[in-house]
Every structure is written in C-alpha cells, then in structure tokens.
Design an enzyme around this catalytic site. Sequence first.
Site, PDB file in Angstrom:
ATOM      1  N   SER A  60       0.788  -1.102  -0.112  1.00 32.46           N
ATOM      2  CA  SER A  60       0.137   0.115  -0.153  1.00 32.46           C
ATOM      3  C   SER A  60       1.048   1.316  -0.025  1.00 32.46           C
ATOM      4  CB  SER A  60      -0.962  -0.061   1.261  1.00 32.46           C
ATOM      5  OG  SER A  60      -1.991   0.883   1.148  1.00 32.46           O
ATOM      6  N   ASP A 209      -5.982  -4.965  -1.481  1.00 33.22           N
ATOM      7  CA  ASP A 209      -4.915  -4.680  -0.404  1.00 33.22           C
ATOM      8  C   ASP A 209      -3.968  -5.734  -0.106  1.00 33.22           C
ATOM      9  OD1 ASP A 209      -3.228  -3.652   2.123  1.00 33.22           O
ATOM     10  OD2 ASP A 209      -4.472  -1.905   1.470  1.00 33.22           O
TER      11      ASP A 209
END
Length: 354
Positions: A60, A209
């Site tokens: 991320s 993610d």
Amino acid sequence: MAIFKRKTAEPTDLAAASTGRRPFCLALQGGGAHGAFQWGVLDRLLEDDRLDIRAVSGVSAGAMNGAALVSGLASGDARAALDRLWREINQSGGRNVFGDSALWNPAQAPDWLKDTPLWRAGETLALSMSPYEFNPLNHNPLKRVLKTAVDFQAVQGSDIKLFVAATAVRQARARIFASSEITADVLMASACLPHLFQAVEIEGEPYWDGGYLTNPPLWPLTGDDTPDDVLLVTLNPMVRDETPRAAGDIVDRLNEILFNAPLLAELRAIAMAGEMISQGQLKHGSGPYRQLRLHAIEADGWLSDLSLRSKFNTEWSFLIDLKARGRAAADDWLETCLASVGRRSSVDLQARFG
C-alpha cells in the site's frame, strides 16, 4: 511501550561504526496517509547517507514510498522523488487516493459530530454500498499520482530490489511482485481496499490490498542476494494502554490488530528460526534459513494519537506533521541503533516470541 524491546547497547567504537555505508533492507508497512511518516523516516535516512539501501518490500502506502525511493535513487535524488510523490497525493485533494469519501474526510465535519450515533449510522450505510455501485466508471486518481511521481522504467531496471505485495482475491493468497513487474496497476492493487475500490485486475486475477495477508512482506528479504539487516518501519501501533470503548475507537483498534496480524506471524516465524539456528537445530544459510538482524522504527508513540479516519487525510499541513514525526523517529533510531547494523539485531524478538 512497543512490541520490540531494544537490546541493551554493547560497548563499541562509535567512530568505526560511523564510517562507510552499511547495506540493509527496508520493510515498509501500509497505512494510507500515515505513509507520510515513512516519508519523513526515509528523508532523514537519505540525508544521513550512512546506510546503503539494497532491497525494499512494501504494501500500500509503503509500496508507493518504496517505488518512489527506488525511482529516485536511480535518478540521483531520492529525497526529491519522495517529496514529489506526497505533493502529488496532496494535490489530488485526497479524493479516492487512499479511499477517501465525503463521510470520512475530516474537513467535512467536526470530530464531535463524527462520534454521534447518527453519523456512524450514515457511515455504515455508505460503506454498505459496493464500489461497483458508487463508482461504476472505476475512477481512481491514484493512477495519475503514481504515473506522475514514479519512473517505472527506472524501478524495473534498478539493481535495488523492490517487492510489492497484493492479495489475490480468487486464490486467497499473497502475490509478491518483483522489480521487473512493478507498474502503477501493481501499486494500486497493493493499496486496494475492497469496500472503497474495485479490485485491480492483473493478468486476469483481481487483487485487493496486500496488507490482508502480509504487511509488509518479510520473506522476500531473506534471499541469498539481500543483506542480513532489515529495518522495519511500521504505521499501525502494536500496543495500546487502554481498552477502547467508543464505537469509533473499537473499529480503529480492530483495524490495527487485523492489519498487524500478518506481520506478527512473520516475526514469530523469524524468531523461531533464529532460535533454532542459535541452538544448532538449523544451519545458518541452509536453504531458506538465515539469521536476520532485525531493526525497527515503530508507529508506537509516534502515531498512537491518530485515528483510523486520519489515514484518509491528505491535507498538506497534516502530511508535513507526519513527515516531521518520521524524521524525529529516524533521528532517535540513528542515535541509538545505527551502530548495530551489520553486527546484530537492535530489537529483541525473543522477548516477545521466544
């Protein structure tokens, strides 16, 4: 209080310890706008110039910082590259860069209102909608930010290894993308919160993610061609002194626990392998087993006063504050732990997992 108990400093020749550049790896945790804390950490480490970054892993925001860092090192000005990344994030107004919405934007309402049951009910209703419903055209300003701020050809051709993790949705496993595979889509996949973004498809596989399964990935840094020293920079506090009672505080703490869980599992495995190597049950360098020297700059203490909502705040004053905190944390680490790099771990995993 933090997860890592620092080992007692050993007598050393500080002058000798300060000469030469020491090769090491970076592991950068994800955490939305709190990634600006890592920006500050990296800015201070690059300014010091006593460390030689040879490999980076990230998820991320940590993956974005890693890509900007590697891209900047290739051009000769990594500090400017990181500055450009966060300026571009700010100039996008925060809208959808980290999954922001009007309900989550701190500028839209005072904190007292956000703590009311009516506001929380509105948030719940908004989050019950799929991103395929509220964003059918799949607009995502993050792609523009990344293409503007990162030279992906430089990343792919760099001799500094970059590993980025994303979660394969259908296969429920972590995929690690290596330097030659890093694109804007890979970084977007690594940052894709599924209740806010449509899954990012790469080679026919949808990704979410990477922090759900590895945050950040440590095992790619255990190869034969990476340094034994790993500096972990976290964004989610591990330890809280009080039990959360308010609804928002409970959600915040649950988020921290869930996104720290994969990291804790890897740290436990590293601690166990290290203990077995020290006892002669495993041979150092045999197969995948290595005695890593682990170091850490933690979010605990530095980011503990911040809420989950602030991870979506890309106001420039807030990002600059986070950068200042990161620089201060790096200052502390350089003063107390740099001498350990190349010699021994500066944190005691056995105290937590042994």
